[in-house]
Scaffold this active site. Structure first.
Site, PDB file in Angstrom:
ATOM      1  N   LYS A   1      12.523  19.823  -5.713  1.00 19.91           N
ATOM      2  CA  LYS A   1      12.563  20.952  -4.765  1.00 19.91           C
ATOM      3  C   LYS A   1      12.666  22.283  -5.513  1.00 19.91           C
ATOM      4  O   LYS A   1      11.916  23.215  -5.238  1.00 19.91           O
ATOM      5  CB  LYS A   1      13.744  20.805  -3.794  1.00 19.91           C
ATOM      6  CG  LYS A   1      13.718  19.524  -2.976  1.00 19.91           C
ATOM      7  CD  LYS A   1      14.874  19.448  -1.999  1.00 19.91           C
ATOM      8  CE  LYS A   1      16.251  19.383  -2.637  1.00 19.91           C
ATOM      9  NZ  LYS A   1      16.586  18.101  -3.274  1.00 19.91           N
TER      10      LYS A   1
ATOM     11  N   ARG B   1      20.992  20.214   4.927  1.00 17.80           N
ATOM     12  CA  ARG B   1      21.279  18.882   4.397  1.00 17.80           C
ATOM     13  C   ARG B   1      22.027  18.011   5.401  1.00 17.80           C
ATOM     14  O   ARG B   1      22.302  16.853   5.103  1.00 17.80           O
ATOM     15  CB  ARG B   1      22.124  19.018   3.134  1.00 17.80           C
ATOM     16  CG  ARG B   1      21.329  18.877   1.829  1.00 17.80           C
ATOM     17  CD  ARG B   1      22.300  19.064   0.681  1.00 17.80           C
ATOM     18  NE  ARG B   1      21.892  18.483  -0.562  1.00 17.80           N
ATOM     19  CZ  ARG B   1      21.247  19.146  -1.526  1.00 17.80           C
ATOM     20  NH1 ARG B   1      20.840  20.372  -1.356  1.00 17.80           N
ATOM     21  NH2 ARG B   1      21.003  18.547  -2.671  1.00 17.80           N
TER      22      ARG B   1
ATOM     23  N   ARG C   1      17.608  15.745 -17.098  1.00 14.77           N
ATOM     24  CA  ARG C   1      18.042  17.136 -16.912  1.00 14.77           C
ATOM     25  C   ARG C   1      19.496  17.304 -17.376  1.00 14.77           C
ATOM     26  O   ARG C   1      19.846  18.328 -17.961  1.00 14.77           O
ATOM     27  CB  ARG C   1      17.900  17.539 -15.441  1.00 14.77           C
ATOM     28  CG  ARG C   1      18.320  18.979 -15.192  1.00 14.77           C
ATOM     29  CD  ARG C   1      17.986  19.452 -13.795  1.00 14.77           C
ATOM     30  NE  ARG C   1      18.794  18.805 -12.787  1.00 14.77           N
ATOM     31  CZ  ARG C   1      18.656  18.990 -11.470  1.00 14.77           C
ATOM     32  NH1 ARG C   1      17.721  19.797 -11.023  1.00 14.77           N
ATOM     33  NH2 ARG C   1      19.430  18.377 -10.614  1.00 14.77           N
TER      34      ARG C   1
ATOM     35  N   ARG D   1      24.814  20.515 -16.197  1.00 15.52           N
ATOM     36  CA  ARG D   1      25.271  20.227 -14.832  1.00 15.52           C
ATOM     37  C   ARG D   1      26.044  18.918 -14.825  1.00 15.52           C
ATOM     38  O   ARG D   1      25.488  17.861 -15.107  1.00 15.52           O
ATOM     39  CB  ARG D   1      24.065  20.148 -13.876  1.00 15.52           C
ATOM     40  CG  ARG D   1      23.658  21.499 -13.371  1.00 15.52           C
ATOM     41  CD  ARG D   1      22.497  21.397 -12.425  1.00 15.52           C
ATOM     42  NE  ARG D   1      22.749  20.569 -11.250  1.00 15.52           N
ATOM     43  CZ  ARG D   1      21.934  20.524 -10.207  1.00 15.52           C
ATOM     44  NH1 ARG D   1      20.832  21.237 -10.198  1.00 15.52           N
ATOM     45  NH2 ARG D   1      22.216  19.748  -9.180  1.00 15.52           N
TER      46      ARG D   1
ATOM     47  N   ARG E   1      25.151  10.653  -4.914  1.00 19.57           N
ATOM     48  CA  ARG E   1      24.356  11.710  -4.276  1.00 19.57           C
ATOM     49  C   ARG E   1      23.245  11.089  -3.417  1.00 19.57           C
ATOM     50  O   ARG E   1      22.947  11.580  -2.337  1.00 19.57           O
ATOM     51  CB  ARG E   1      23.774  12.655  -5.335  1.00 19.57           C
ATOM     52  CG  ARG E   1      24.859  13.517  -5.971  1.00 19.57           C
ATOM     53  CD  ARG E   1      24.420  14.124  -7.285  1.00 19.57           C
ATOM     54  NE  ARG E   1      23.351  15.088  -7.146  1.00 19.57           N
ATOM     55  CZ  ARG E   1      22.664  15.579  -8.176  1.00 19.57           C
ATOM     56  NH1 ARG E   1      22.950  15.191  -9.416  1.00 19.57           N
ATOM     57  NH2 ARG E   1      21.716  16.454  -7.976  1.00 19.57           N
TER      58      ARG E   1
END
Ligand code: B4P
Length: 194
Positions: A14, A89, A128, A134, A146
């Site tokens: 996204k 969400r 990532r 993160r 998640r």
């Protein structure tokens, strides 16, 4: 005004595709993930609370993210349209967004969902995590949590926009440019329909 929601599970691309879409269509990019990470970087009270939840792969309370989006819409009164990335969400967030846009005499033109397999998502997010810093991307257990939150709370948001005939699914695996091309076509179909 033409407003789009880019939808999909964590790591579906996204954020990556949003940058290209806003460049091409001149929309204002509103990413709740980015807004929350900015609050964390600024060490605000909201950011400190949000960090505890995000580090566990949980959602931040609806009223917090709805308030952030409300402020951003107010601050961009002259926008040509908005691209919502990572928001809504939950169904409560979707209903609140519909109301906020109605007050501005506009609405969502289209929701486009990126479809990516769970194995590919885990691979992308762990990769990532090696460089992003993160904390929600470095631990596979948190990543799986998640996905569980996505399936339980977020996937129903697609139903909300399917009922309004605004939903379209696009294949989210392949090169970034090829996926962007599919998204561009879907957006152009949506904008000519309204
Ligand atoms: P977000 O910041 O929204 O992000 P995301 O779901 O992790 O990722 P995204 O789908 O944007 O993936 P990206 O393009 O970066 O959420 C983070 C957290 O914030 C949530 O877990 C939640 O706690 C909180 N939050 C945010 N919004 C909220 C809300 N509305 N309500 C409550 N809580 C909220 O891509 C991922 C990786 O894949 C990148 O490394 C990228 O380079 C790579 N990639 C992209 N496209 C690729 C491709 N085609 N091929 C290979 N790799 C690709």
């Amino acid at each position: 005004m033409f407003n789009i929601i880019l939808f999909g599970p964590p790591g579906s691309g996204k954020g990556t595709q949003s940058e290209k879409i806003v460049d091409k269509f001149g929309l204002v990019h509103l990413s709740t993930g980015n807004l929350l990470r900015q609050e964390i970087a600024d060490k605000t009270a909201l950011g400190l609370e949000a960090k505890k939840l995000m580090d566990r792969g949980q959602l931040v309370p609806d009223e917090v993210v709805i308030g952030m989006i409300d402020n951003c819409i107010e601050n961009h009164a002259d926008a040509k349209g908005f691209l919502f990335d990572g928001f809504p969400r939950t169904v409560a967030q979707a209903e609140a967004l519909d109301k906020l846009l109605e007050l501005k005499k506009t609405s969502i033109g289209k929701m486009i969902a990126l479809e990516v397999s769970e194995d590919e998502l885990v691979t992308r997010l762990l990769k990532r995590g090696e460089t992003s810093g993160r904390s929600d991307d470095t631990n596979e257990e948190i990543i799986r949590n998640r996905f569980a939150v996505y399936k339980k709370d977020t996937s129903q948001v697609a139903e909300h926009y399917k009922e309004q005939n605004k939903f379209e699914m696009v294949k989210g695996e392949g090169s970034v440019d090829d996926i962007f091309e599919l998204l561009r076509q879907a957006i152009e179909r949506g904008s000519s329909a309204t």
